[in-house]
Design an enzyme around this catalytic site. Structure first.
Site, PDB file in Angstrom:
ATOM      1  N   GLU A   1       0.850  -1.190   0.000  1.00  0.00           N
ATOM      2  CA  GLU A   1       0.000   0.000   0.000  1.00  0.00           C
ATOM      3  C   GLU A   1       0.884   1.238   0.000  1.00  0.00           C
ATOM      4  O   GLU A   1       2.057   1.182   0.358  1.00  0.00           O
ATOM      5  CB  GLU A   1      -0.902   0.043   1.239  1.00  0.00           C
TER       6      GLU A   1
ATOM      7  N   HIS B   1      -1.573   3.366   8.674  1.00  0.00           N
ATOM      8  CA  HIS B   1      -2.596   2.337   8.498  1.00  0.00           C
ATOM      9  C   HIS B   1      -2.051   1.101   9.193  1.00  0.00           C
ATOM     10  O   HIS B   1      -1.216   0.375   8.658  1.00  0.00           O
ATOM     11  CB  HIS B   1      -2.865   2.059   7.023  1.00  0.00           C
TER      12      HIS B   1
END
Length: 284
Positions: free
Chosen positions: A100, A156
């Site tokens: 990501e 995250h």
């Protein structure tokens, strides 16, 4: 009737002036943001609508190593007026094949980027790194806000490692302070900081929570999820006297785009399973 209309106009002007007098910042986990989602005309309209609310937005769960979706997003954000938004994006991050990126989009007429770096959390191949997706840290300058220099640290967190990763943000704070001599730091993102991932008994082991240096702006009682769950996964935490003083009271909230735009459950969940969390800073 004329009096009511005049009062309504005055209230609208007051609200616009208040909005113009703030800098709005958000973190938004857009689930699996990439070419497929950005190619969906309906979804792209709502991405632009939501992100246009903000002067700085940190987008997580970006899966776009060639930046095709990011390019399309910026084209749409800048459609009406060129250079309304610019961006900076991290390298793809992740321990295995799943990667990501952290994406910052910002208004260059409101803020500029002074510096940025990728936090070094240890040897990934050796298996002793701290984060699944180590923070990409950006230092901003705003000539218009009460706090002119501040850093944003996104995270995250991996759900099963949320406690240790949130705790390790304390070490990131020390690293930023040592690197830049900067105490005004905003931590934000999908920390997975609630429900079964961080229980009430585990907060005492998280330095980012127990240290008086930090203010948690999104409470444990908040719901930042689009689905039927009620979890305060997404958070905003601020450090530094100037930054803390610049926060507009009660401005840190999840933005419920489903209610705001009257969306069906299906469409809202197609956009993301998370709401953005936002906060505003006072301008001078």
């Amino acid at each position: 009737m004329r009096y009511t209309g005049l009062m309504g106009t005055l209230l609208t002007l007051v609200n616009l002036l208040q909005l113009a007098g703030t800098l709005r910042i958000a973190a938004f986990n857009i689930r699996t943001f990439g070419e497929t989602k950005m190619s969906n005309a309906t979804l792209s309209v709502y991405f632009v609508k939501i992100l246009s609310r903000y002067d700085i937005a940190v987008i997580q769960e970006v899966r776009d190593s060639h930046l095709v979706a990011v390019g399309k997003l910026l084209d749409e954000l800048n459609r009406d007026k060129p250079d309304t938004y610019r961006y900076v994006v991290s390298e793809p991050l992740g321990r295995k094949s799943y990667k990501e990126q952290y994406l910052f989009v910002y208004r260059p007429d409101q803020v500029s980027i002074l510096d940025s770096y990728q936090y070094d959390d240890g040897c990934e191949p050796c298996g002793n790194d701290t984060f699944s997706r180590e923070p990409a840290i950006v230092k901003f300058f705003s000539p218009y806000t009460e706090v002119q220099e501040f850093a944003i640290v996104p995270l995250h967190a991996a759900p099963t490692e949320a406690v240790s990763e949130i705790d390790a943000l304390y070490d990131v704070y020390l690293d930023v302070w040592q690197k830049w001599g900067l105490e005004d730091i905003m931590f934000m993102g999908d920390f997975n900081a609630g429900c079964s991932y961080v229980t009430s008994s585990q907060w005492s082991s998280i330095r980012l929570r127990t240290s008086p240096i930090f203010q948690w702006l999104i409470p444990d009682s908040a719901d930042t999820t689009v689905t039927s769950t009620h979890c305060a996964y997404d958070r905003i935490v601020v450090a530094g006297a100037l930054l803390q003083a610049a926060v507009v009271p009660n401005s840190a909230v999840p933005f419920d785009f489903q209610a705001e735009y009257g969306l069906s459950n299906q469409l809202a969940e197609a956009i993301s399973d998370h709401y953005p969390v936002e906060v505003t800073l006072r301008k001078i």
